[in-house]
Design a protein around this motif. Structure first.
Motif, mmCIF file in Angstrom:
data_model
loop_
_atom_site.group_PDB
_atom_site.id
_atom_site.type_symbol
_atom_site.label_atom_id
_atom_site.label_comp_id
_atom_site.label_asym_id
_atom_site.label_seq_id
_atom_site.Cartn_x
_atom_site.Cartn_y
_atom_site.Cartn_z
ATOM 1 N N LYS A 541 -18.250 13.944 -4.594
ATOM 2 C CA LYS A 541 -18.983 14.523 -5.708
ATOM 3 C C LYS A 541 -18.069 15.406 -6.547
ATOM 4 O O LYS A 541 -17.133 16.014 -6.031
ATOM 5 C CB LYS A 541 -20.162 15.353 -5.192
ATOM 6 N N GLN A 542 -18.377 15.486 -7.860
ATOM 7 C CA GLN A 542 -17.642 16.385 -8.724
ATOM 8 C C GLN A 542 -18.108 17.818 -8.550
ATOM 9 O O GLN A 542 -17.355 18.761 -8.818
ATOM 10 C CB GLN A 542 -17.796 15.965 -10.181
ATOM 11 N N LYS A 543 -19.348 17.982 -8.131
ATOM 12 C CA LYS A 543 -19.881 19.303 -7.815
ATOM 13 C C LYS A 543 -20.444 19.274 -6.404
ATOM 14 O O LYS A 543 -21.028 18.276 -5.984
ATOM 15 C CB LYS A 543 -20.964 19.707 -8.821
ATOM 16 N N LEU A 544 -20.294 20.352 -5.698
ATOM 17 C CA LEU A 544 -20.718 20.402 -4.305
ATOM 18 C C LEU A 544 -22.235 20.288 -4.225
ATOM 19 O O LEU A 544 -22.957 21.079 -4.857
ATOM 20 C CB LEU A 544 -20.250 21.719 -3.671
ATOM 21 N N PRO A 545 -22.756 19.305 -3.468
ATOM 22 C CA PRO A 545 -24.210 19.163 -3.351
ATOM 23 C C PRO A 545 -24.849 20.425 -2.793
ATOM 24 O O PRO A 545 -24.233 21.162 -2.016
ATOM 25 C CB PRO A 545 -24.367 17.979 -2.381
ATOM 26 N N LEU A 552 -22.014 25.412 4.020
ATOM 27 C CA LEU A 552 -20.794 26.220 3.963
ATOM 28 C C LEU A 552 -21.132 27.701 3.859
ATOM 29 O O LEU A 552 -20.459 28.550 4.447
ATOM 30 C CB LEU A 552 -19.932 25.775 2.775
ATOM 31 N N ASP A 553 -22.179 28.020 3.123
ATOM 32 C CA ASP A 553 -22.612 29.410 2.997
ATOM 33 C C ASP A 553 -23.076 29.947 4.351
ATOM 34 O O ASP A 553 -22.768 31.083 4.731
ATOM 35 C CB ASP A 553 -23.735 29.503 1.966
ATOM 36 N N GLY A 561 -20.741 32.890 -1.868
ATOM 37 C CA GLY A 561 -20.647 33.211 -3.287
ATOM 38 C C GLY A 561 -20.380 31.972 -4.122
ATOM 39 O O GLY A 561 -20.050 30.904 -3.614
ATOM 40 N N ARG A 562 -20.477 32.117 -5.436
ATOM 41 C CA ARG A 562 -20.299 30.970 -6.324
ATOM 42 C C ARG A 562 -18.838 30.776 -6.714
ATOM 43 O O ARG A 562 -18.380 29.655 -6.928
ATOM 44 C CB ARG A 562 -21.146 31.144 -7.596
#
Length: 893
Positions: A541-545, A552-553, A561-562
Motif C-alpha cells: 500500500k502507498q498508505k499504511l492501512p 503498530l500503535d 503518532g502520525r
C-alpha cells in the motif's frame, strides 16, 4: 515519487498481529493472496488483523515487563525488546521472544546454586547474558562466575564441587573446545552438575562453525566416566531438554547446537522443571528401511528438512537412550540398514557401539532381527541429501545493518505474536563488514522447521548501512524478481552512480525492484519509521492501512503518532533500473569484487570490538605507576631526545606531555619581557627560549609549536566540583608504541593532555545527550547538537565562550568518568608561533613576539588565551614549517 504497491511476491504471507495486548487477530485459515495482489493480509478474510484493527485476542503474556519510556527516549527500543526476553526473574509459562540459548541461561541461573562460565563460551555468545546479569547486579547474578579455559580448567570445578556444602545444582557453560581441558577432572567432580557445551567454535579463518562433527569429538563424548550422561539438543529441544535436566539430579553434559537454530529468535514458553525422561532419540520416517543415524545438531536438523520419503532419520538425543524403545524402533520383521553418519571412522564406530549396546540390553533383543550397519563419512547435510525445497508462501528478508540497529528484532517481535505465522530471526555479525546480517523468515505456521544460515536465499535485501554496502555483496543471495531496499543517504539520481557496475548488471538481469528509503538516521524515532516503511512494502500500500496502523500503535503502547508513519510514506520511493545505463569498464582495469558475508562476530553490542579494546583508558592502582618506573623499556618514549636532568636541573622528558612522534625538545624560558607600557591596553611581550644542549636547529621563516598546560588551580577546582581524585592513576594507550600503556594521575591528565578548557563541538553535545539521565538535559543537549540548535550553539560558543568543563558542570546528569573523558575531549594541541630570530645571529636561542588576548565573558569571568599560559612555564616545543601552521584549538586564539 509515491511508493509503488508491491505485488503478491512480498504480501503473500499473513500480516503481523500486535505484540502488545491491545491488538488482536481475525481467525481465518487463508494465507495466499490472489495473483493480482488486489487484497492484502489485512482484508476481511485475513489471518492477521482486520482493516478496523479491532482487538479480539491477547497474544502476549501480561506478566511480561513493558517499556514505560516513549519513542525517542534514550534506551526506548532496547528496553522494548528486553521486555520480551528471558531474565533471571521470568516466571514459568511466560511468553518469551528470544533464542533457546537466552532461555537456557535464564533457567540455569534460576535453578542453580552456582553458574560457571568459561571464557571460550562467552566469546561465542554462550553464557554471555548471564555474565552481564552478574555485572549489572541483577537478581541471581551473584551466582555467576567467569573462568579461563586452560590446562587444568576442571580442577577448580572439581574442588568447588567437593567442598560445597549446598546440595544445589552447579551449572557450567563451556564449548566442545573446552572439553579436553575438563576430561581429566570429570571423575573427581561430585554432586549434582550439568555442563552445557556449545557446539560453536571459530574455524581456522575465524568464522563461526559447528564443531560437533569435528573428528574425534563424538568418540570423546562416548568415553566419559560411567556416571556421566550425554544429551544432544538443537532448536526448541534445547529448552525442553534443559527443563528435564534441571528437574532431575545427576551428572549431565548437554551438547547444545548453538551455531544456528539455538541462536534464532523464536517464541517460547518459559519452562518449568520436569522430571520425565525422554526416549533418548527421535525417529523420522520410521517405516523406511534405510535410516541415517546422527546425534542431534545442525547436520541432523538440515537432513531432517530435506529427508526424502524413502529414507529414515534416527536422531540420537542421549548416549543412554531407552533400550527397549530404541530396540523396538530399529528391529522388526524387516531388517533396517542403519547408516552411521560421522566425520571420521572412529566417531562412527563409537556411535555404532552406543546403538548396539542399547539393542543388546533391551529385554526383547534375543528375538529381534538386528539391523545392518554401514559407515557414512560426512561433515555436512549436503553430503547426504539434496538442498531443501523452498517452502511455499515463505518470505525471507535479509537486513544489512549497523551492529546496534534494532529494526530486525523489532520486526521479529512484531510478527512473533501471530499464531498463524512461523517467524524466525537469525543474526550474523561480521568484523570485516563492521555490521550485522539479519535474516527474517515469515512462513505459515504449519511449515516444516528449517534452520537459517548466513547464505539463506532471500526475497528482499534491506541495506541501511553505507559501510556494509561498500564492502559487501548484498545481492549475493537475493532471489530473481526480488526487492532491494536502500535506506542510504542517496538521492534518486545518485543510486546508479553509487552502485557498482556488477550490481547494476545483476539488478537488470534478475529483474530486481529497487526502492529508496530516504530517512534521517540520526532521528531518535528512526526505527519506528523503518517499521512503518517495512509494513508499507509488506502490505503493498502507498498508505499504511488503518488496521496495520493500529497494530503498530499497539506494539508501541499507543505512542506511535502520525509523524513517523507519514515520514515513512513520504520517504519510500521506487527507482527505475530499466532507465539506468551500464557503465563501461575502462580498458585494462578490473572491477573490485565485493566480499560475501563472513560470519565471524557476534550480533549486536557483543560483536563490537574496538581496536585496542583491552587498552582502553582505566583508573588503575598506584602499583602500576611503580611498574612504569621499574620497566621503563615498556613505557618510555622511544628515541626521544632528553636533556640531562641532573646537569640542567630540568625534569626528564618522559615526565612531560604530550607523547608525540614529532621530534621534541625540552627548553627553558630564559626571558619574558613586556614591551608595551603597563598603561597600554594590550600586552605585547618578548619571549626568549634557551635551547642550549638540546640540538634544536631552525631556519628563518619556520615556526615553533609550544604545548600549553591548563591552569593548575582551574584543574584542581574542576576535580573538586566534578568529584575526581587528582592523585588517582589513569592508564591509557601509548600513542607512540603499540601494545604499551602510559600512566598519569588524573591531575596530570587534565592539566597536560586533555583540552578541558577548550571549545566543545556539536559532537560532544551529541555524545553527552546519549548518556544524560535527566530527560530535559538530554533533550537540550540533543537540540544543541542538531541543525535546529545552531543559534544556541553559536551563542554558547561566541558569547558565553563555554568550555568542555563548563558543559560538564552545567549538565550534571551527563556524568562521564575520567576514562571516558579521555576519548570525548581532544588532546591539547600546540600553539604555533613564527620565530622572530635567526639562529645564526642569536645562537642557541629562540625569540618570539607574542600578544596576550584577554576579555570578560557574559558571566563576568576573566579569560585569557593560551598564549600567556603557554609561555610562562617549561614546555615541550616542536619545529614546524611556517607555511603550514595549524590554528590553535582554543576558540579565542
Amino acid at each position: 515519487m509515491a511508493p509503488v504497491a508491491l505485488t503478491s511476491n512480498l504480501t503473500s504471507p499473513p500480516g503481523p498481529p500486535a505484540k502488545k495486548n491491545q491488538a488482536g487477530i481475525v481467525a481465518n485459515s487463508g494465507i495466499a493472496l490472489d495473483s493480482e495482489g488486489d487484497s492484502t493480509p489485512y482484508s476481511a478474510t485475513s489471518t492477521a488483523v482486520s482493516e478496523s484493527g479491532e482487538a479480539q485476542k491477547t497474544l502476549v503474556d501480561e506478566s511480561l515487563a513493558s517499556s514505560r519510556s516513549l519513542p525517542g527516549d534514550n534506551g526506548y527500543f532496547t528496553n522494548l525488546l528486553a521486555s520480551s526476553n528471558a531474565t533471571t526473574t521470568t516466571k514459568a509459562g511466560s511468553t518469551i521472544f528470544g533464542s533457546a540459548i537466552d532461555v537456557l541461561e535464564a533457567l540455569a541461573v534460576q535453578q542453580s546454586q552456582a553458574v560457571w562460565i568459561y571464557d571460550d563460551a562467552s566469546e561465542v555468545g554462550f553464557g554471555r547474558r548471564a555474565l552481564k546479569w552478574a555485572e549489572e547486579g541483577a537478581q541471581g547474578g551473584e551466582k555467576v562466575f567467569a573462568l579461563q579455559t586452560r590446562d587444568g580448567a576442571g580442577l577448580e570445578l572439581a574442588g568447588y564441587s567437593n567442598k560445597s556444602s549446598s546440595s544445589g545444582k552447579i551449572s557450567v557453560f563451556a564449548t566442545l573446545a573446552t572439553l579436553p581441558y575438563l576430561l581429566p577432572s570429570l571423575e573427581a567432580i561430585k554432586g549434582d552438575i550439568v555442563i552445557h557445551l556449545a557446539s560453536t567454535t571459530p574455524s581456522a579463518t575465524l568464522e563461526f562453525t559447528d564443531s560437533l562433527y569435528v573428528p574425534g569429538v563424538l568418540k570423546s563424548l562416548t568415553n566419559l566416566p560411567s556416571d556421566w550422561d550425554v544429551v544432544f539438543s538443537a532448536g526448541s529441544d534445547i529448552v525442553d531438554s534443559a527443563s528435564k535436566i534441571y528437574g532431575s539430579s545427576g551428572k549431565v553434559i548437554q551438547v547444545v547446537e548453538s551455531t544456528f537454530s539455538g541462536r534464532e529468535t523464536l517464541s517460547y514458553k518459559f519452562p518449568s522443571t520436569q522430571s520425565t525422561e525422554g526416549a533418548g532419540f527421535d525417529f523420522t520416517n520410521k517405516d523406511a528401511e534405510e535410516v541415517y543415524v546422527l546425534p542431534a545438531g545442525s547436520v541432523a536438523s538440515s537432513v531432517a528438512a530435506s529427508l526424502p520419503a524413502s529414507k529414515g532419520l534416527l536422531t540420537i538425543t542421549s548416549l543412554s537412550p531407552n533400550a527397549d524403545k530404541l530396540s523396538a524402533a530399529l528391529t522388526g520383521e524387516k531388517r533396517k540398514t542403519l547408516s552411521i553418519v560421522a566425520s571420521s571412522k572412529s566417531d562412527a564406530e563409537a556411535l555404532k557401539a552406543v546403538v548396539l549396546a542399547s539393542i543388546y540390553s533391551a529385554s526383547s533383543s534375543s528375538k529381534a532381527v538386528l539391523p545392518a550397519f554401514k559407515t557414512v563419512i560426512a561433515a555436512s547435510a549436503s553430503d547426504l541429501v539434496s538442498a531443501p525445497t523452498p517452502v511455499e508462501n515463505t518470505k525471507t528478508i535479509s537486513f544489512f545493518t549497523a551492529p546496534l540497529s534494532p529494526l530486525p528484532e523489532l520486526l521479529a517481535h512484531l510478527f512473533l505474536s501471530s499464531p498463524t505465522l512461523k517467524t524466525q530471526l537469525a543474526q550474523f555479525g561480521s568484523s570485516a563488514a563492521r555490521g550485522v546480517k539479519s535474516i527474517l523468515s515469515l512462513a505459515p505456521a504449519s511449515s516444516p522447521a528449517r534452520s537459517l544460515a548466513v547464505n539463506t536465499a532471500a526475497d528482499v535485501a534491506w541495506v541501511s548501512d553505507a559501510n556494509v554496502h561498500k564492502f559487501t555483496d548484498v545481492l549475493a543471495n537475493l532471489n530473481k524478481n526480488g526487492i532491494l531496499v536502500l535506506e542510504l543517504p542517496w538521492t534518486e539520481e545518485e543510486v546508479p552512480v553509487k552502485l557498482t557496475r556488477s550490481e547494476i548488471i545483476k539488478i537488470k538481469e534478475n529483474n530486481i525492484r529497487v526502492f529508496l528509503l530516504d530517512l534521517d538516521p540520526s532521528c531518535s524515532v528512526n526505527p519506528l519509521r523503518e517499521q512503518a516503511a517495512f509494513l508499507l512494502l509488506y502490505t503493498g500500500k502507498q498508505k499504511l492501512p488503518q488496521g496495520v496502523w493500529k497494530v503498530l500503535d499497539a506494539f508501541h503502547s499507543g505512542n506511535l503518532g502520525r509523524e513517523p508513519v507519514e515520514d515513512a510514506q513520504a520517504a519510500l520511493i521506487e527507482v527505475t533500473p530499466s532507465e539506468w545505463s551500464i557503465p563501461e569498464l575502462e580498458e585494462g582495469k578490473t572491477e573490485k569484487t565485493k566480499s560475501v558475508w563472513e560470519w565471524d562476530a557476534l550480533a549486536g553490542e557483543a560483536g563490537i570490538v574496538t581496536l585496542g579494546e583491552e587498552q582502553k583508558p582505566a583508573v588503575s592502582a598506584w602499583d602500576l605507576a611503580a611498574r612504569h618506573l621499574l620497566f621503563r623499556e615498556a613505557f618510555a618514549v622511544p628515541e626521544a631526545k632528553v636533556v640531562d636532568a641532573e646537569s640542567s636541573g630540568l625534569p626528564g622528558i618522559a615526565g612531560l606531555r604530550p607523547s608525540m612522534a614529532d621530534e621534541t625538545f625540552l627548553v627553558k624560558v630564559s626571558e619574558n619581557r613586556r614591551l608595551t607600557p603597563q598603561t597600554y591596553d594590550r600586552n605585547v611581550f618578548h619571549l626568549e627560549l634557551d635551547s642550549s644542549g638540546t640540538g634544536l636547529k631552525y631556519e628563518i621563516g619556520e615556526a615553533i609549536g609550544i604545548h600549553g598546560w591548563n591552569d593548575t588551580k582551574e584543574v584542581l577546582d574542576f576535580c573538586d566540583s566534578y568529584g575526581l581524585e587528582p592523585d588517582a592513576v589513569v592508564t591509557f594507550p601509548n600513542p607512540l608504541k603499540a601494545g604499551t600503556m602510559e600512566s598519569r594521575t588524573t591531575f596530570q591528565l587534565l592539566q597536560q593532555n586533555v583540552d578541558l578548557f577548550g571549545q566543545p563541538g556539536k559532537a560532544f553535545y551529541a555524545s553527552l545527550a546519549k548518556i544524560a539521565k535527566v530527560k530535559s538535559e538530554a533533550m537540550t543537549l540533543k537540540f544543541i547538537s542538531a541543525p535546529e540548535g545552531a543559534e544556541l550553539f553559536k551563542r554558547m560558543a561566541e558569547k558565553e565562550t563555554v568550555t568542555f568543563a563548563d558543559v560538564l558542570q552545567r549538565f550534571k546528569s551527563a556524568r562521564v568518568s575520567i576514562e571516558d573523558l579521555v576519548g570525548l575531549i581532544p588532546e591539547i594541541k600546540p600553539r604555533h608561533y613564527s620565530i622572530a630570530s635567526s639562529q645564526k645571529a642569536v645562537g642557541d636561542k629562540v625569540e618570539l613576539l607574542i600578544v596576550t588576548v584577554d576579555w570578560v565573558d557574559a558571566k563576568g569571568k576573566s579569560n585569557i588565551t593560551c598564549s600567556m599560559t603557554c609561555a610562562n612555564v617549561f614546555r615541550l616545543a616542536t619545529i614546524r614549517s611556517m607555511y603550514s601552521i595549524p590554528r590553535c584549538s582554543h576558540p579565542w586564539c
